[in-house]
Enzyme design. Structure first.
Site, mmCIF file in Angstrom:
data_model
loop_
_atom_site.group_PDB
_atom_site.id
_atom_site.type_symbol
_atom_site.label_atom_id
_atom_site.label_comp_id
_atom_site.label_asym_id
_atom_site.label_seq_id
_atom_site.Cartn_x
_atom_site.Cartn_y
_atom_site.Cartn_z
ATOM 1 N N GLU A 213 -1.744 4.245 -12.321
ATOM 2 C CA GLU A 213 -2.249 4.383 -13.705
ATOM 3 C C GLU A 213 -3.520 5.230 -13.768
ATOM 4 O O GLU A 213 -4.524 4.819 -14.356
ATOM 5 C CB GLU A 213 -2.484 3.001 -14.328
ATOM 6 C CG GLU A 213 -1.200 2.228 -14.528
ATOM 7 C CD GLU A 213 -1.324 0.980 -15.398
ATOM 8 O OE1 GLU A 213 -2.464 0.532 -15.661
ATOM 9 O OE2 GLU A 213 -0.283 0.456 -15.814
ATOM 10 N N GLU B 235 6.276 -0.717 -13.080
ATOM 11 C CA GLU B 235 5.736 -1.947 -13.681
ATOM 12 C C GLU B 235 6.425 -2.131 -15.025
ATOM 13 O O GLU B 235 6.344 -1.251 -15.884
ATOM 14 C CB GLU B 235 4.227 -1.848 -13.906
ATOM 15 C CG GLU B 235 3.406 -1.886 -12.636
ATOM 16 C CD GLU B 235 1.903 -1.918 -12.908
ATOM 17 O OE1 GLU B 235 1.479 -2.450 -13.963
ATOM 18 O OE2 GLU B 235 1.158 -1.404 -12.060
HETATM 19 O O1 AHR Z 1 0.531 -5.722 -13.581
HETATM 20 C C1 AHR Z 1 -0.749 -5.909 -14.077
HETATM 21 C C2 AHR Z 1 -1.545 -4.620 -14.251
HETATM 22 O O2 AHR Z 1 -0.980 -3.870 -15.281
HETATM 23 C C3 AHR Z 1 -1.558 -3.668 -13.080
HETATM 24 O O3 AHR Z 1 -2.550 -3.979 -12.164
HETATM 25 C C4 AHR Z 1 -1.845 -2.347 -13.732
HETATM 26 O O4 AHR Z 1 -1.309 -1.276 -13.023
HETATM 27 C C5 AHR Z 1 -1.280 -2.492 -15.127
HETATM 28 O O5 AHR Z 1 -2.185 -2.103 -16.082
#
Ligand code: AHR
Length: 500
Positions: free
Chosen positions: A174, A293
């Site tokens: 990210e 994610e």
């Molecule tokens: O999964 C939780 C968080 O969400 C992770 O650390 C991050 O990459 C995202 O913002």
């Protein structure tokens, strides 16, 4: 009132083979995902490596194929060498991402042992927030080089003789997000990612590399970020990432249940942008997408929780009891991923244990399946073979967030080897029973062997330590008339039928 829809199945119209790597998950040093989640040496069922055997069992049953590690936001300040070697020598550090005290008693070697027992591949994330090329090369040498160098011999001195052969690496996490330690502009990140990718391939040409796309479709830089970073690194990477979280408390239930439609559009947009860059630079190569994610996340509820918790080891962060509605959404997000099997290379349900976890644990106590566990496990076990291009014909409804969406949606997979047919269905109507009429066509001889549904009169019902099986799949109602099958769909439900 009943809402009806129809589905025609043609085993000849294949979208793509089911990609088993869409059944990935994610272990981050966040909250209690690692400590008292997958690892708890003092637990009564801890194994010889201090790993919770009850959690390992649930992970294997879940059917996870690949697990991303060690972050997440955590990785952008992480020094991997803190987490290897004799435990007494490992430093305790402050993790600024989650404002947590990190003891570093669990690191790469422990995770690799856990992954082997969980029977999953490793997807490793690199720190491109506070670090860069030299550290990426060091970690790669430690992990993948056989022997005879400082870092490969260091690994051997830690008890691991053979290289891990970790193939899949994320070039940071990210990096478009201002919350990220070492956050960068697209230009800065694009160059760093390209340099890192080039260097890593010099050391190990077989690595599979994932470039950071946007952290979500609502990021103000979405689209432009992808164009720029791909401009730098297109030919050097294999995938571009996307992240997608859906917060039930920021929209109506009607919109929330349509999250799968939103995900489909988001994935379609990322693919289109990547292909456009590929065309622009005259590349014959096509990138896959790594949705590394995704999940339902009660983010708004937890927004301010970090600072208020103070600096502690393994605090409870984002430990919510997922509901039936969340399970329906997770099931339908998986349907979207199946339908996009042709371009989604990897997907990781975030996360595996406790923090946003599909599995929950009590320290020193039991481990249990959240409601969202069930659609994931059923899909991972039964989506085998090829995804068919089956379309549902039925009514739509209006949502505040995503416009008009289908009330009933379905995805079908067909396994040529066993002949098995799997039908995954969502009924987004919260007050109406649904009916899906399936025309089996040339598969008319198939019989229903299993038909289960995740539904409840109370869409807010959830599994808890006290009631771990409050939400479980229950038998659904179906009827047969020649080569036509009729599936009854409870209001606000996700269902699965297996025919053989
Ligand atoms: O999964 C939780 C968080 O969400 C992770 O650390 C991050 O990459 C995202 O913002």
């Amino acid at each position: 009132m009943t809402v009806s829809a129809s589905l025609a199945i043609d085993p000849g119209s294949v979208i793509a083979p089911v990609n088993r790597r869409i059944f990935g998950s994610f272990v981050e040093h966040m909250g209690r995902c690692v400590y008292t989640g997958i690892s708890e040496p003092s637990h009564p069922v801890a194994d010889e490596d201090g790993l919770r055997s009850d959690v390992l069992e649930l992970v294997r049953e879940l059917g996870v194929t690949i697990v991303r590690y060690p972050g997440g936001n955590f990785v952008s300040g992480y020094r991997w060498e803190d987490g290897v070697g004799p435990e007494p020598d490992r430093p305790t550090r402050l993790d600024t991402a989650w404002r947590t005290v990190e003891p570093n008693t669990f690191g790469l070697d422990e995770f690799a042992r856990w992954a082997a027992k969980a029977e999953v591949d490793i997807m490793m994330t690199l720190n491109l927030g506070t670090r860069g090329v030299p550290d990426a090369l060091d970690l790669l040498e430690y992990a993948n080089y056989p022997s005879g160098t400082r870092l490969s011999d260091l690994r051997r001195s830690h008890g691991r003789q053979a290289p891990y052969g970790i193939r899949t690496w994320c070039l940071g996490n990210e990096m478009d997000g201002p919350w990220q330690l070492g956050h960068k502009t697209a230009e800065e990140y694009g160059r760093l990612a390209a340099e890192t990718a080039r260097a890593m391939r010099m050391l190990d040409p077989d690595v599979e590399l994932v470039l950071c796309g946007s952290s979500g479709s609502t990021m103000p830089t979405f689209g432009v970020w992808e164009e720029v970073v791909l401009g730098h690194a297109y030919e050097l990477v294999d995938m571009i990432s996307a992240h997608a979280y859906y917060d039930p408390e920021t929209m109506s239930i009607e919109s929330f249940l349509a999250s799968g439609v939103d995900l489909d559009r988001y994935l379609g947009n990322v693919i289109a942008i990547a292909d456009r860059v590929g065309d622009r630079i005259g590349s014959a190569k096509r990138l896959s997408l790594s949705l590394d994610e995704w999940n339902v996340w009660y983010l708004q509820r937890h927004m301010d929780e970090g600072p208020s918790l103070g600096w502690r080891e393994a605090p409870r962060i984002s430990e919510d009891n997922y509901t039936v509605a969340d399970a329906v959404v997770v099931g339908s997000l998986l349907m979207t991923l199946l339908r996009r099997s042709d371009r989604v290379g990897i997907a990781c349900l975030a996360q595996l244990v406790n923090s946003l976890g599909v599995i929950r644990t009590a320290p020193g106590g039991p481990a249990w399946r959240q409601a969202i566990y069930h659609p994931f496990a059923l899909t991972a076990a039964n989506a085998v073979g090829s995804v068919l291009a089956a379309t549902v014909d039925g009514p739509g409804y209006a949502t505040g967030e995503y416009g008009e969406v289908p009330v009933i949606d379905a995805v079908v997979t067909h396994d040529d080897v066993t002949g098995n047919l799997s039908i995954f269905v969502v009924n987004r109507a919260t007050t109406s029973v649904g009916k899906l009429r399936v025309d089996l066509g040339e598969l008319g001889g198939h019989q229903v062997r299993e038909y289960v549904t995740v539904a409840d009169d109370d869409l807010g019902a959830a599994n808890t330590e006290r009631e771990p099986d409050r939400v479980v799949p229950s038998p659904g109602i179906h009827a047969r008339d020649g080569h036509r099958l009729s599936l009854e769909l409870a209001p606000g439900s996700w269902s699965f039928a297996r025919l053989a």
